[in-house]
Design an enzyme around this catalytic site. Structure first.
Site, PDB file in Angstrom:
ATOM      1  N   LYS A   1     -19.922   4.338   3.620  1.00 52.59           N
ATOM      2  CA  LYS A   1     -18.479   4.363   3.876  1.00 52.59           C
ATOM      3  C   LYS A   1     -17.788   5.430   3.033  1.00 52.59           C
ATOM      4  O   LYS A   1     -16.837   6.069   3.482  1.00 52.59           O
ATOM      5  CB  LYS A   1     -17.874   2.996   3.594  1.00 52.59           C
ATOM      6  CG  LYS A   1     -16.407   2.877   3.977  1.00 52.59           C
ATOM      7  CD  LYS A   1     -15.899   1.461   3.778  1.00 52.59           C
ATOM      8  CE  LYS A   1     -14.533   1.274   4.412  1.00 52.59           C
ATOM      9  NZ  LYS A   1     -13.476   2.114   3.855  1.00 52.59           N
TER      10      LYS A   1
ATOM     11  N   SER B   1       0.837  -1.198   0.000  1.00 52.59           N
ATOM     12  CA  SER B   1       0.000   0.000   0.000  1.00 52.59           C
ATOM     13  C   SER B   1       0.871   1.248   0.000  1.00 52.59           C
ATOM     14  O   SER B   1       1.788   1.375   0.820  1.00 52.59           O
ATOM     15  CB  SER B   1      -0.926   0.028   1.229  1.00 52.59           C
ATOM     16  OG  SER B   1      -1.650   1.241   1.265  1.00 52.59           O
TER      17      SER B   1
ATOM     18  N   ARG C   1     -17.760  -0.307  -2.816  1.00 54.03           N
ATOM     19  CA  ARG C   1     -17.524  -0.268  -4.266  1.00 54.03           C
ATOM     20  C   ARG C   1     -18.213  -1.433  -4.979  1.00 54.03           C
ATOM     21  O   ARG C   1     -18.646  -1.291  -6.120  1.00 54.03           O
ATOM     22  CB  ARG C   1     -16.031  -0.236  -4.567  1.00 54.03           C
ATOM     23  CG  ARG C   1     -15.372   1.020  -4.025  1.00 54.03           C
ATOM     24  CD  ARG C   1     -14.055   1.346  -4.667  1.00 54.03           C
ATOM     25  NE  ARG C   1     -13.421   2.451  -3.969  1.00 54.03           N
ATOM     26  CZ  ARG C   1     -13.724   3.734  -4.148  1.00 54.03           C
ATOM     27  NH1 ARG C   1     -14.655   4.073  -5.024  1.00 54.03           N
ATOM     28  NH2 ARG C   1     -13.104   4.678  -3.460  1.00 54.03           N
TER      29      ARG C   1
ATOM     30  N   ASP D   1      -8.973   0.566  -7.260  1.00 55.16           N
ATOM     31  CA  ASP D   1     -10.358   0.867  -6.906  1.00 55.16           C
ATOM     32  C   ASP D   1     -11.301   0.833  -8.100  1.00 55.16           C
ATOM     33  O   ASP D   1     -12.525   0.760  -7.935  1.00 55.16           O
ATOM     34  CB  ASP D   1     -10.452   2.232  -6.221  1.00 55.16           C
ATOM     35  CG  ASP D   1      -9.961   2.193  -4.773  1.00 55.16           C
ATOM     36  OD1 ASP D   1      -9.840   1.084  -4.222  1.00 55.16           O
ATOM     37  OD2 ASP D   1      -9.695   3.264  -4.213  1.00 55.16           O
TER      38      ASP D   1
END
Length: 420
Positions: free
Chosen positions: A401, A159, A375, A301
């Site tokens: 969220k 990350s 998502r 994402d």
């Protein structure tokens, strides 16, 4: 919350919510500045609220509103317990920030956050003298000590948020530091985003080809007035809806943005989408899309919504370099594969991605699940638009969220749904 979505066309104009990635960074930098900063156009999702709460515990004063006023931390509070809820950004940013001065504190989290990877950051903190205890490298984590200037070495494969958190904290130390990336850095654009926000607050990070970063000590954050631009990660859902069903104009996006997920424009245009900026609007309309091979290395994402786009494209959509999707709020490769298969999509999970064979429509009349992932929930809502019969999506409230106003914008564009 269960929601039943009916097929239909979305069209019209909406303002894209403010970038969640940028909002985290602006709030933290403002809290590290002396005096008051004004931040315009923050959208307060659950994740952003987690950062606000954490900064407030550390000693900042944050008055939320259309223009959010942040009074910086004068002296950091100690002996705290900070609950990051489900926000990985909050956890990975505030751990090093809180240790920029001597501190003794505990970080906790909820749902899947306690199991999301933190080992690379924990390792480097231990190496630099922080007293850190945790069971199996999971939350809760107990920390005691203060960061010291020096040479930090950390992986860039898990990350980029680990680097960003250290970038925010290390300039506050008295002496200079170096941050060495021990292997290739993924999500470089998020590092660029952090460095640019820090620059706006008067803090400089020297980037040496993403392999080494030089950080001068003794720097001071400067307060000011800032505006958060629209979020390309969230815009991607509406761009997909436009390509699949109708014409949508999006307001609030920065044409020259450093956001990594701005790549959605290049991806869709490569697939034959009709997208263009006209003055302050991003205009998109229905198009016949052609499947492509797309790497998710810099834009993980986008994975779920690209899978949905692939389901309605001609030919085959291949998503690669997506291993990090396995360690998000859900295993997003498994989640989107499972749910789209239920709906009749020919989709296959590979070692690091997905293969999707598209067609024009699907029967619907199926119940899908969000996998407790915002998502996945929003991607399935867009998928439902071209199903012949309604689609039920379970646990849809998880959108809070990141995008609490999603359903309001969906309805504003003509979407038809029933909450049950």
């Amino acid at each position: 919350m269960k929601i039943k979505i009916y097929s239909g066309t979305l069209q019209g104009e909406i303002s894209v919510p403010a970038s969640k990635s940028l909002a985290h960074r602006y709030l933290i930098c403002a809290a590290l500045s002396k005096g008051k900063s004004v931040i315009d156009k923050i959208d307060f999702s659950d994740d952003i609220d987690a950062t606000v709460t954490g900064l407030s515990f550390l000693g900042a004063t944050i008055n939320k509103g259309t223009k959010t006023i942040v009074t910086g931390i004068e002296k950091m509070n100690t002996s705290l317990v900070i609950n990051c809820q489900e926000s990985g950004s909050t956890l990975r940013f505030l751990v090093p920030v809180s240790l920029s001065s001597w501190n003794k504190l505990t970080f906790t989290g909820e749902k899947k956050l306690p199991t999301r990877p933190m080992e690379p950051l924990y390792t480097v903190l231990r190496e630099m003298g922080i007293d850190l205890t945790t069971k199996d490298e999971q939350l809760p984590v107990n920390l005691k000590g203060q960061l010291k200037a020096g040479k930090y070495q950390i992986t860039g494969k898990v990350s980029s948020q680990f680097l960003s958190g250290l970038f925010m904290a290390l300039p506050l130390l008295e002496n200079d530091s170096q941050l060495i990336v021990s292997d290739g850095l993924e999500s470089k654009t998020y590092v660029d985003l952090t460095i640019n926000v820090l620059k706006n607050f008067g803090v400089k990070i020297e980037n040496k080809n993403y392999r080494e970063f030089s950080i001068k000590g003794g720097q001071k954050y400067k307060n000011g007035d800032f505006t958060v631009e629209g979020d390309y990660s969230q815009a991607a859902f509406w761009l997909a809806a436009a390509c699949l069903s109708g014409a949508i104009n999006l307001l609030g996006l920065n044409k020259d943005s450093l956001q990594g997920d701005k790549k959605i424009l290049d991806i869709l245009q490569k697939m034959n989408a009709l997208i263009d900026f006209k003055e302050d609007k991003l205009i998109s309309s229905k198009a016949c899309l052609k499947g492509q091979t797309i790497s998710l290395a810099e834009t993980p994402d986008l994975g779920p919504i690209l899978a949905v786009i692939g389901a309605y494209s001609t030919g085959k959509m291949t998503l690669t370099n997506g291993k990090r999707l396995k360690i998000k709020e859900s295993d997003r490769l498994k989640a989107i594969t499972s749910e789209l298969k239920k709906a009749g999509v020919k989709i296959f999970e590979t070692e690091d991605g997905l293969i999707v064979e598209g067609k024009n429509s699907y029967p619907g009349n199926v119940t899908l699940n969000s996998w407790d992932d915002h998502r996945i929930a929003m991607a399935l809502a867009i998928f439902s638009l071209r199903c012949e019969s309604p689609v039920m999506i379970e646990n849809f409230s998880v959108i809070n969220k990141s995008y609490p106003e999603f359903l309001n914008d969906f309805k504003k564009l003509g979407g038809n749904y029933v909450i049950s």
